[in-house]
Design a protein around this motif. Structure first.
Motif, PDB file in Angstrom:
ATOM      1  N   ARG A  18      -8.184  -3.212 -49.386  1.00  0.00           N
ATOM      2  CA  ARG A  18      -7.899  -4.624 -49.779  1.00  0.00           C
ATOM      3  C   ARG A  18      -8.887  -5.360 -49.924  1.00  0.00           C
ATOM      4  NH1 ARG A  18      -2.343  -7.923 -49.553  1.00  0.00           N
ATOM      5  NH2 ARG A  18      -1.929  -7.190 -47.554  1.00  0.00           N
ATOM      6  N   CYS A  19      -9.765  -6.297 -49.607  1.00  0.00           N
ATOM      7  CA  CYS A  19     -10.819  -7.363 -49.579  1.00  0.00           C
ATOM      8  C   CYS A  19      -9.657  -8.597 -49.333  1.00  0.00           C
ATOM      9  CB  CYS A  19     -11.397  -8.056 -50.576  1.00  0.00           C
ATOM     10  SG  CYS A  19     -12.227  -6.512 -51.196  1.00  0.00           S
ATOM     11  N   GLY A  20     -10.045  -8.899 -47.827  1.00  0.00           N
ATOM     12  CA  GLY A  20      -9.115 -10.783 -48.223  1.00  0.00           C
ATOM     13  C   GLY A  20     -10.259 -10.870 -46.913  1.00  0.00           C
ATOM     14  N   VAL A  21      -9.975 -12.476 -46.989  1.00  0.00           N
ATOM     15  CA  VAL A  21     -10.977 -13.737 -45.826  1.00  0.00           C
ATOM     16  C   VAL A  21     -10.953 -13.527 -44.793  1.00  0.00           C
ATOM     17  CG1 VAL A  21     -11.553 -16.380 -46.129  1.00  0.00           C
ATOM     18  CG2 VAL A  21     -11.126 -14.803 -48.508  1.00  0.00           C
ATOM     19  N   VAL A  22     -11.449 -13.717 -44.460  1.00  0.00           N
ATOM     20  CA  VAL A  22     -11.609 -14.125 -42.635  1.00  0.00           C
ATOM     21  C   VAL A  22     -10.763 -15.704 -41.864  1.00  0.00           C
ATOM     22  CG1 VAL A  22     -12.650 -13.825 -40.111  1.00  0.00           C
ATOM     23  CG2 VAL A  22     -12.795 -11.978 -42.152  1.00  0.00           C
ATOM     24  N   MET A  23      -9.409 -15.356 -42.019  1.00  0.00           N
ATOM     25  CA  MET A  23      -9.147 -16.417 -41.635  1.00  0.00           C
ATOM     26  C   MET A  23      -9.421 -16.772 -39.670  1.00  0.00           C
ATOM     27  SD  MET A  23      -8.089 -17.549 -44.157  1.00  0.00           S
ATOM     28  CE  MET A  23      -7.061 -19.330 -43.803  1.00  0.00           C
ATOM     29  N   ASP A  24      -9.377 -15.939 -39.124  1.00  0.00           N
ATOM     30  CA  ASP A  24      -8.825 -15.746 -37.588  1.00  0.00           C
ATOM     31  C   ASP A  24      -9.807 -14.899 -37.385  1.00  0.00           C
ATOM     32  OD1 ASP A  24      -9.479 -16.949 -35.216  1.00  0.00           O
ATOM     33  OD2 ASP A  24      -7.163 -17.595 -35.310  1.00  0.00           O
ATOM     34  N   VAL A  25      -9.922 -14.428 -35.682  1.00  0.00           N
ATOM     35  CA  VAL A  25     -10.171 -13.064 -34.957  1.00  0.00           C
ATOM     36  C   VAL A  25      -9.758 -13.753 -33.515  1.00  0.00           C
ATOM     37  CG1 VAL A  25     -12.424 -11.578 -34.559  1.00  0.00           C
ATOM     38  CG2 VAL A  25     -12.355 -12.667 -36.440  1.00  0.00           C
ATOM     39  N   TYR A  26      -9.193 -12.662 -33.088  1.00  0.00           N
ATOM     40  CA  TYR A  26      -8.446 -13.087 -31.856  1.00  0.00           C
ATOM     41  C   TYR A  26      -8.141 -11.027 -31.806  1.00  0.00           C
ATOM     42  CZ  TYR A  26      -4.270 -12.562 -34.961  1.00  0.00           C
ATOM     43  OH  TYR A  26      -2.912 -11.738 -35.939  1.00  0.00           O
ATOM     44  N   GLY A  27      -8.937 -10.889 -30.110  1.00  0.00           N
ATOM     45  CA  GLY A  27      -8.840  -9.887 -30.036  1.00  0.00           C
ATOM     46  C   GLY A  27      -9.425  -8.823 -30.195  1.00  0.00           C
ATOM     47  N   SER A  28      -8.372  -7.379 -30.632  1.00  0.00           N
ATOM     48  CA  SER A  28      -8.825  -6.918 -30.819  1.00  0.00           C
ATOM     49  C   SER A  28      -8.471  -6.726 -32.693  1.00  0.00           C
ATOM     50  CB  SER A  28      -8.220  -5.238 -30.806  1.00  0.00           C
ATOM     51  OG  SER A  28      -6.573  -5.483 -30.590  1.00  0.00           O
ATOM     52  N   LEU A  29      -7.864  -8.268 -33.156  1.00  0.00           N
ATOM     53  CA  LEU A  29      -7.560  -8.423 -34.524  1.00  0.00           C
ATOM     54  C   LEU A  29      -7.796  -9.057 -35.388  1.00  0.00           C
ATOM     55  CD1 LEU A  29      -3.251  -8.190 -33.273  1.00  0.00           C
ATOM     56  CD2 LEU A  29      -5.112  -6.518 -34.771  1.00  0.00           C
ATOM     57  N   VAL A  30      -8.369  -8.887 -36.246  1.00  0.00           N
ATOM     58  CA  VAL A  30      -8.902 -10.054 -37.625  1.00  0.00           C
ATOM     59  C   VAL A  30      -7.812 -10.438 -39.346  1.00  0.00           C
ATOM     60  CG1 VAL A  30     -10.893 -10.473 -39.010  1.00  0.00           C
ATOM     61  CG2 VAL A  30     -10.892  -9.102 -37.100  1.00  0.00           C
ATOM     62  N   MET A  31      -7.278 -11.515 -38.843  1.00  0.00           N
ATOM     63  CA  MET A  31      -6.569 -12.103 -39.831  1.00  0.00           C
ATOM     64  C   MET A  31      -6.600 -12.465 -41.434  1.00  0.00           C
ATOM     65  SD  MET A  31      -3.509 -13.388 -39.974  1.00  0.00           S
ATOM     66  CE  MET A  31      -2.995 -14.002 -38.340  1.00  0.00           C
ATOM     67  N   LEU A  32      -6.647 -10.887 -42.133  1.00  0.00           N
ATOM     68  CA  LEU A  32      -6.912 -11.458 -43.101  1.00  0.00           C
ATOM     69  C   LEU A  32      -6.215 -11.927 -44.326  1.00  0.00           C
ATOM     70  CD1 LEU A  32      -8.734  -8.007 -43.022  1.00  0.00           C
ATOM     71  CD2 LEU A  32      -9.341 -10.152 -43.419  1.00  0.00           C
ATOM     72  N   ARG A  33      -6.945 -12.696 -45.615  1.00  0.00           N
ATOM     73  CA  ARG A  33      -5.542 -13.646 -46.523  1.00  0.00           C
ATOM     74  C   ARG A  33      -6.510 -12.938 -48.090  1.00  0.00           C
ATOM     75  NH1 ARG A  33      -6.700 -17.400 -50.144  1.00  0.00           N
ATOM     76  NH2 ARG A  33      -8.372 -18.350 -48.499  1.00  0.00           N
ATOM     77  N   PRO A  34      -5.040 -12.604 -48.397  1.00  0.00           N
ATOM     78  CA  PRO A  34      -5.847 -12.271 -49.954  1.00  0.00           C
ATOM     79  C   PRO A  34      -6.903 -13.329 -50.568  1.00  0.00           C
ATOM     80  CG  PRO A  34      -4.054 -12.228 -50.172  1.00  0.00           C
ATOM     81  CD  PRO A  34      -3.834 -12.275 -48.972  1.00  0.00           C
ATOM     82  N   ARG A  35      -7.930 -13.408 -51.357  1.00  0.00           N
ATOM     83  CA  ARG A  35      -9.229 -14.426 -51.426  1.00  0.00           C
ATOM     84  C   ARG A  35      -8.318 -15.738 -52.685  1.00  0.00           C
ATOM     85  NH1 ARG A  35     -13.439 -11.231 -54.578  1.00  0.00           N
ATOM     86  NH2 ARG A  35     -11.722 -10.587 -56.072  1.00  0.00           N
ATOM     87  N   HIS A  36      -7.625 -14.801 -53.293  1.00  0.00           N
ATOM     88  CA  HIS A  36      -6.356 -16.203 -54.404  1.00  0.00           C
ATOM     89  C   HIS A  36      -5.022 -16.389 -54.028  1.00  0.00           C
ATOM     90  CE1 HIS A  36     -10.354 -15.155 -56.923  1.00  0.00           C
ATOM     91  NE2 HIS A  36      -9.878 -14.430 -57.362  1.00  0.00           N
ATOM     92  N   GLY A  37      -5.041 -16.011 -52.532  1.00  0.00           N
ATOM     93  CA  GLY A  37      -3.711 -16.984 -52.118  1.00  0.00           C
ATOM     94  C   GLY A  37      -2.867 -15.374 -51.772  1.00  0.00           C
ATOM     95  N   GLY A  38      -1.736 -15.728 -50.380  1.00  0.00           N
ATOM     96  CA  GLY A  38      -0.814 -15.100 -50.360  1.00  0.00           C
ATOM     97  C   GLY A  38      -0.336 -14.695 -49.130  1.00  0.00           C
ATOM     98  N   CYS A  39       0.320 -12.936 -48.667  1.00  0.00           N
ATOM     99  CA  CYS A  39       0.228 -13.173 -47.560  1.00  0.00           C
ATOM    100  C   CYS A  39      -0.526 -12.910 -46.980  1.00  0.00           C
ATOM    101  CB  CYS A  39       2.338 -12.472 -47.648  1.00  0.00           C
ATOM    102  SG  CYS A  39       2.875 -13.048 -48.097  1.00  0.00           S
ATOM    103  N   GLU A  40      -1.518 -12.890 -45.041  1.00  0.00           N
ATOM    104  CA  GLU A  40      -2.129 -13.358 -44.772  1.00  0.00           C
ATOM    105  C   GLU A  40      -1.114 -11.939 -44.122  1.00  0.00           C
ATOM    106  OE1 GLU A  40      -2.106 -15.653 -41.782  1.00  0.00           O
ATOM    107  OE2 GLU A  40      -3.577 -17.243 -42.986  1.00  0.00           O
ATOM    108  N   TRP A  41      -2.592 -10.575 -43.436  1.00  0.00           N
ATOM    109  CA  TRP A  41      -2.198  -9.963 -42.811  1.00  0.00           C
ATOM    110  C   TRP A  41      -3.449  -9.224 -41.287  1.00  0.00           C
ATOM    111  CZ3 TRP A  41      -4.761  -9.497 -46.975  1.00  0.00           C
ATOM    112  CH2 TRP A  41      -6.004  -8.477 -46.932  1.00  0.00           C
TER     113      TRP A  41
END
Length: 73
Positions: A18-41
């Motif tokens: 699935r697609c997500g908007v990049v919210m943050d990058v830290y170390g080896s992880l990328v925080m993503l959020r659904p385009r139209h809102g919802g829970c980040e992963w």
């Protein structure tokens, strides 16, 4: 992650499929959020790439299917 993605860009998680908007990058992880809102992963950098048109359309279709299946007639 192929190339560097910036906060705010649309990325595709190849594990979650699935697609997500990049919210943050830290170390080896990328925080993503659904385009139209919802829970980040979180996703591992090696499982993230720039979202293609096919990725975007597939994600949009999946969102619409999920919305329509939750509606009661």
């Amino acid at each position: 992650m192929h190339g560097e993605l910036s906060v705010g860009e649309l990325a595709y998680d190849t594990v979650e499929k699935r697609c997500g908007v990049v919210m943050d990058v830290y170390g080896s992880l990328v925080m993503l959020r659904p385009r139209h809102g919802g829970c980040e992963w979180d996703a591992r950098r090696e499982h993230i790439r720039v979202a293609t048109l096919d990725d975007r359309l597939g994600s949009a279709l999946a969102e619409l299917n999920a919305i329509s299946s939750n509606r009661t007639p």
